[in-house]
Write an enzyme that holds these catalytic residues in place. Structure first.
Site, PDB file in Angstrom:
ATOM      1  N   LYS A 177       2.014   8.461  17.096  1.00 30.17           N
ATOM      2  CA  LYS A 177       3.234   8.521  17.899  1.00 30.17           C
ATOM      3  C   LYS A 177       4.303   7.654  17.231  1.00 30.17           C
ATOM      4  CE  LYS A 177       5.001   6.039  20.927  1.00 30.17           C
ATOM      5  NZ  LYS A 177       6.365   6.068  20.367  1.00 30.17           N
ATOM      6  N   GLY A 229       4.489  -3.322  16.342  1.00 31.95           N
ATOM      7  CA  GLY A 229       5.710  -3.371  17.142  1.00 31.95           C
ATOM      8  C   GLY A 229       5.914  -4.777  17.666  1.00 31.95           C
ATOM      9  N   SER A 230       6.635  -4.879  18.750  1.00 29.29           N
ATOM     10  CA  SER A 230       7.003  -6.198  19.272  1.00 29.29           C
ATOM     11  C   SER A 230       5.806  -6.869  19.950  1.00 29.29           C
ATOM     12  CB  SER A 230       8.151  -6.043  20.268  1.00 29.29           C
ATOM     13  OG  SER A 230       7.727  -5.217  21.334  1.00 29.29           O
ATOM     14  N   THR A 231       5.874  -8.180  20.021  1.00 28.66           N
ATOM     15  CA  THR A 231       4.787  -8.936  20.649  1.00 28.66           C
ATOM     16  C   THR A 231       4.676  -8.598  22.138  1.00 28.66           C
ATOM     17  OG1 THR A 231       4.835 -10.658  18.992  1.00 28.66           O
ATOM     18  CG2 THR A 231       4.005 -11.300  21.154  1.00 28.66           C
ATOM     19  N   GLY A 234       2.890  -5.407  22.376  1.00 30.70           N
ATOM     20  CA  GLY A 234       1.523  -5.650  21.907  1.00 30.70           C
ATOM     21  C   GLY A 234       0.653  -6.256  22.992  1.00 30.70           C
ATOM     22  N   GLU A 251      -0.178  -5.448  14.987  1.00 28.16           N
ATOM     23  CA  GLU A 251       0.714  -6.100  14.006  1.00 28.16           C
ATOM     24  C   GLU A 251       2.027  -6.344  14.736  1.00 28.16           C
ATOM     25  OE1 GLU A 251       0.158  -7.102  10.994  1.00 28.16           O
ATOM     26  OE2 GLU A 251      -1.827  -6.228  10.701  1.00 28.16           O
ATOM     27  N   CYS A 285       9.558  -7.733  10.039  1.00 23.28           N
ATOM     28  CA  CYS A 285       8.683  -8.667  10.760  1.00 23.28           C
ATOM     29  C   CYS A 285       8.347  -9.875   9.908  1.00 23.28           C
ATOM     30  CB  CYS A 285       7.405  -7.949  11.175  1.00 23.28           C
ATOM     31  SG  CYS A 285       6.579  -7.161   9.775  1.00 23.28           S
ATOM     32  N   GLU A 385      12.284 -14.058  17.832  1.00 22.05           N
ATOM     33  CA  GLU A 385      12.536 -13.109  16.749  1.00 22.05           C
ATOM     34  C   GLU A 385      13.858 -12.391  17.016  1.00 22.05           C
ATOM     35  OE1 GLU A 385      10.136  -9.471  16.480  1.00 22.05           O
ATOM     36  OE2 GLU A 385       9.760  -9.983  14.385  1.00 22.05           O
TER      37      GLU A 385
HETATM   38  P1  NAD Z   1       8.566  -1.887  20.109  1.00 21.56           P
HETATM   39  O1  NAD Z   1       7.426  -2.782  20.432  1.00 21.56           O
HETATM   40  O2  NAD Z   1       9.686  -1.779  21.048  1.00 21.56           O
HETATM   41  O3  NAD Z   1       8.041  -0.387  19.875  1.00 21.56           O
HETATM   42  C1  NAD Z   1       7.035  -0.087  18.934  1.00 21.56           C
HETATM   43  C2  NAD Z   1       6.394   1.255  19.298  1.00 21.56           C
HETATM   44  O4  NAD Z   1       5.710   1.127  20.539  1.00 21.56           O
HETATM   45  C3  NAD Z   1       7.378   2.407  19.480  1.00 21.56           C
HETATM   46  O5  NAD Z   1       6.775   3.577  18.987  1.00 21.56           O
HETATM   47  C4  NAD Z   1       7.530   2.478  21.000  1.00 21.56           C
HETATM   48  O6  NAD Z   1       7.910   3.761  21.449  1.00 21.56           O
HETATM   49  C5  NAD Z   1       6.118   2.141  21.449  1.00 21.56           C
HETATM   50  N1  NAD Z   1       5.983   1.572  22.792  1.00 21.56           N
HETATM   51  C6  NAD Z   1       6.867   0.804  23.476  1.00 21.56           C
HETATM   52  N2  NAD Z   1       6.329   0.417  24.654  1.00 21.56           N
HETATM   53  C7  NAD Z   1       5.085   0.948  24.713  1.00 21.56           C
HETATM   54  C8  NAD Z   1       4.032   0.904  25.685  1.00 21.56           C
HETATM   55  N3  NAD Z   1       4.151   0.222  26.818  1.00 21.56           N
HETATM   56  N4  NAD Z   1       2.878   1.568  25.411  1.00 21.56           N
HETATM   57  C9  NAD Z   1       2.725   2.247  24.246  1.00 21.56           C
HETATM   58  N5  NAD Z   1       3.694   2.336  23.303  1.00 21.56           N
HETATM   59  C10 NAD Z   1       4.856   1.684  23.529  1.00 21.56           C
HETATM   60  O7  NAD Z   1       9.050  -2.367  18.644  1.00 21.56           O
HETATM   61  P2  NAD Z   1      10.261  -1.824  17.759  1.00 21.56           P
HETATM   62  O8  NAD Z   1      11.546  -2.315  18.313  1.00 21.56           O
HETATM   63  O9  NAD Z   1      10.094  -0.354  17.524  1.00 21.56           O
HETATM   64  O10 NAD Z   1       9.939  -2.569  16.374  1.00 21.56           O
HETATM   65  C11 NAD Z   1      10.319  -3.865  16.087  1.00 21.56           C
HETATM   66  C12 NAD Z   1       9.158  -4.830  16.282  1.00 21.56           C
HETATM   67  O11 NAD Z   1       8.063  -4.458  15.436  1.00 21.56           O
HETATM   68  C13 NAD Z   1       9.498  -6.244  15.869  1.00 21.56           C
HETATM   69  O12 NAD Z   1       9.011  -7.144  16.821  1.00 21.56           O
HETATM   70  C14 NAD Z   1       8.764  -6.425  14.541  1.00 21.56           C
HETATM   71  O13 NAD Z   1       8.454  -7.763  14.226  1.00 21.56           O
HETATM   72  C15 NAD Z   1       7.548  -5.599  14.756  1.00 21.56           C
HETATM   73  N6  NAD Z   1       6.957  -5.223  13.465  1.00 21.56           N
HETATM   74  C16 NAD Z   1       5.798  -5.834  13.077  1.00 21.56           C
HETATM   75  C17 NAD Z   1       5.220  -5.525  11.842  1.00 21.56           C
HETATM   76  C18 NAD Z   1       3.927  -6.163  11.397  1.00 21.56           C
HETATM   77  O14 NAD Z   1       3.318  -5.657  10.473  1.00 21.56           O
HETATM   78  N7  NAD Z   1       3.496  -7.254  12.009  1.00 21.56           N
HETATM   79  C19 NAD Z   1       5.838  -4.573  11.009  1.00 21.56           C
HETATM   80  C20 NAD Z   1       7.017  -3.973  11.445  1.00 21.56           C
HETATM   81  C21 NAD Z   1       7.559  -4.302  12.674  1.00 21.56           C
END
Ligand code: NAD
Length: 481
Positions: A177, A229-231, A234, A251, A285, A385
């Site tokens: 997704k 994605g975001s903490t 996560g 991650e 990130c 962040e």
């Molecule tokens: P986000 O957490 O808002 O979304 C990430 C993904 O999760 C998207 O596909 C979103 O649609 C989905 N999502 C959102 N809420 C969800 C839920 N409740 N259940 C299931 N899926 C859900 O993050 P973003 O704004 O897309 O990305 C930026 C973040 O990603 C930053 O915090 C960045 O640090 C992190 N990031 C981490 C790494 C790593 O390797 N550690 C790499 C790249 C980005």
């Protein structure tokens, strides 16, 4: 225009269950640049059902590793053939500056593919051991099952390959997704996977938002979730997976420290931090956003970094001359701007940039590359962040103080040490509680584990550890003699 009519469900292009669409808007011009279907819960159900069939009764999980390696190699070859077009697509869709799309989006994806292919060749899928009682043992690494992969928009192919490829190498079926901010980047991967010719049901690609992501996380047909994605998200996903004991790797975010030791050359530090802190317009990130400088040489390092930040070119992401592009969306532009205001309110000293549009730009989701000095590590701009081109320079008293400040963070994803003495830099690096570090540069090595300490995540990607994340271990005791 980036137009897709169908979703990729179980290895076939298929009409979506509804006519809902995701409209893609250029972060540079704010004009429409395309659209894709938006997957719904029914589409997820169809994809999980196909993946379940492929995993439970299909040939894929029981193929020889060499066959799966060959399939991933075909994917890598097809990806390489389209690299120019893919870099342009990513820059158009989410606004990464084109130089970075070549190096850090598509280039890093290709390097990761190569590294996974060589790790898989030597991976111990099944090994014989002498048991503790002297009996022969077989230890097997078997695919974990159906994997739901949920990715962000910032490095859409790279973070996907970090999960999809080891999952495929292990023999898993995958429902991907992609983020709604980068849906075409997701569906173009489906085209390339289709060309690679994977068996029926093994891969689905369903761009959608939060609710549909959560449906995938809760789905009883899914054995593991791999999330970047975001903490905050996560934590939510980990809690949901915990209820069902579904496997999960995460991650997450970062607030990494660049520790500048007092023997480092200021101009080399500034030059190195241009990439380490500001790649992908700061939407990374691993960005080194807390620059720790010794108090007795503070002004020298600050001046060098200020000159670098002040000299950055900002504008059209498709123009090779621009180092910094727009933020992905208006929401992200507003968020970064709000942190610049927070820094000012907290009493940090604005040295470069500040609120408002960069000079010469009047449309697009741009922010001014910004540098704050006299930052205390307790300020929000040093703890949270920001995910944009906003850096802090924090003074420290001595090396112990530098290590203390580096470790005084909720996060622990990346970091750097800058010094004329590499051995000494390594000693300092050993004391920092973070998942990856570089001395005098920040570089990801795709043969070594990558991931976070603390709130930066659980689990590791890349290297043999990256395949470990997609296997279950099974021990079989053979009879004596
Ligand atoms: P986000 O957490 O808002 O979304 C990430 C993904 O999760 C998207 O596909 C979103 O649609 C989905 N999502 C959102 N809420 C969800 C839920 N409740 N259940 C299931 N899926 C859900 O993050 P973003 O704004 O897309 O990305 C930026 C973040 O990603 C930053 O915090 C960045 O640090 C992190 N990031 C981490 C790494 C790593 O390797 N550690 C790499 C790249 C980005």
């Amino acid at each position: 225009m980036l137009e897709y009519k169908e979703l990729y469900v179980g290895g076939n292009w298929a009409p979506p269950a509804t006519d809902r669409r995701i409209h893609i808007v250029s972060p540079h011009s704010t004009e429409p640049v395309g659209s894709t279907p938006e997957a719904t819960e029914q589409d997820v159900d169809r994809a999980v059902e196909a993946a379940r069939r492929a995993f439970d009764t299909g040939p894929w999980p029981r193929t020889e590793p060499a066959e799966r390696i060959a399939a991933v190699r075909r994917f890598a070859t097809a990806y390489l053939a389209r690299q120019e077009e893919l870099a342009e697509l990513i820059s158009t869709e989410m606004g990464a500056p084109i130089w970075f799309s070549h190096v850090g989006q598509v280039g890093a994806t290709l390097m990761a593919l190569d590294a996974f292919l060589s790790v898989a060749e030597g991976y111990a899928w099944e090994e014989q051991r002498l048991g503790s009682l002297g009996n022969p043992m077989v230890v097997r690494r078997e695919p974990v099952g159906v994997v739901g992969v949920i990715t962000p928009w910032n490095v859409p192919h790279f973070v996907t390959v970090a999960k999809l490829v080891p999952a495929l190498l292990a023999g898993c079926a995958v429902v991907l997704k992609p983020a709604p901010e980068a849906p075409a980047s997701g569906l173009v991967l489906a085209e390339i996977l289709h060309e690679a010719g994977l068996p029926e049901g093994v891969v689905s690609v369903l761009p959608a938002g939060r609710e549909v992501g959560e449906h995938l996380v809760r789905h009883p047909g899914v054995d593991k979730i791999a999330f970047t994605g975001s903490t905050a998200v996560g934590r939510r996903i980990a809690a949901l997976c915990g209820q069902d004991l579904r496997r999960v790797t995460l991650e997450l975010g970062g607030k990494s420290a660049a520790i500048v030791l007092d023997d480092a050359d200021p101009s080399q530090v500034a030059q190195g931090l241009q990439m380490a802190s500001l790649m992908n317009s700061g939407q990374a990130c691993i960005a080194q956003t807390r620059i720790l400088a010794p108090r007795h040489r503070y002004d020298e390092y600050l001046d060098a970094v200020a000159e670098m930040v002040g000299g950055l070119t900002v504008g059209d992401p498709l123009d090779m001359a621009n180092y910094i592009g727009p933020m992905v969306a208006r929401r992200q532009q507003e968020r970064v701007e709000s942190y610049i205001h927070v820094g000012q309110q907290e009493g940090a000293r604005l040295v470069v940039g500040g609120p408002g549009m960069p000079d010469g730009l009047d449309t697009g989701w741009y922010v001014r590359p910004t540098l704050f000095a006299s930052v205390d590590n307790g300020m929000r701009i040093a703890r949270e962040e920001i995910f944009g081109p906003v850096l802090c320079v924090i003074p420290y008293e001595d090396e112990d103080d530098a290590v203390r400040i580096a470790n005084d963070s909720d996060y622990g994803l990346a970091g750097t040490v800058w010094t004329a003495d590499v051995d000494h830099g390594l000693d300092v690096a050993r004391r920092v509680r973070t998942g990856t570090l570089g001395i005098n540069q920040y570089m990801l090595d795709f043969g070594s584990p990558f991931g976070g300490f603390k709130a930066s995540g659980i689990g590791r990607e890349f290297g043999p550890e990256g395949i470990d994340a997609y296997v279950e271990l099974k021990s079989i005791a053979l009879p004596f003699g």
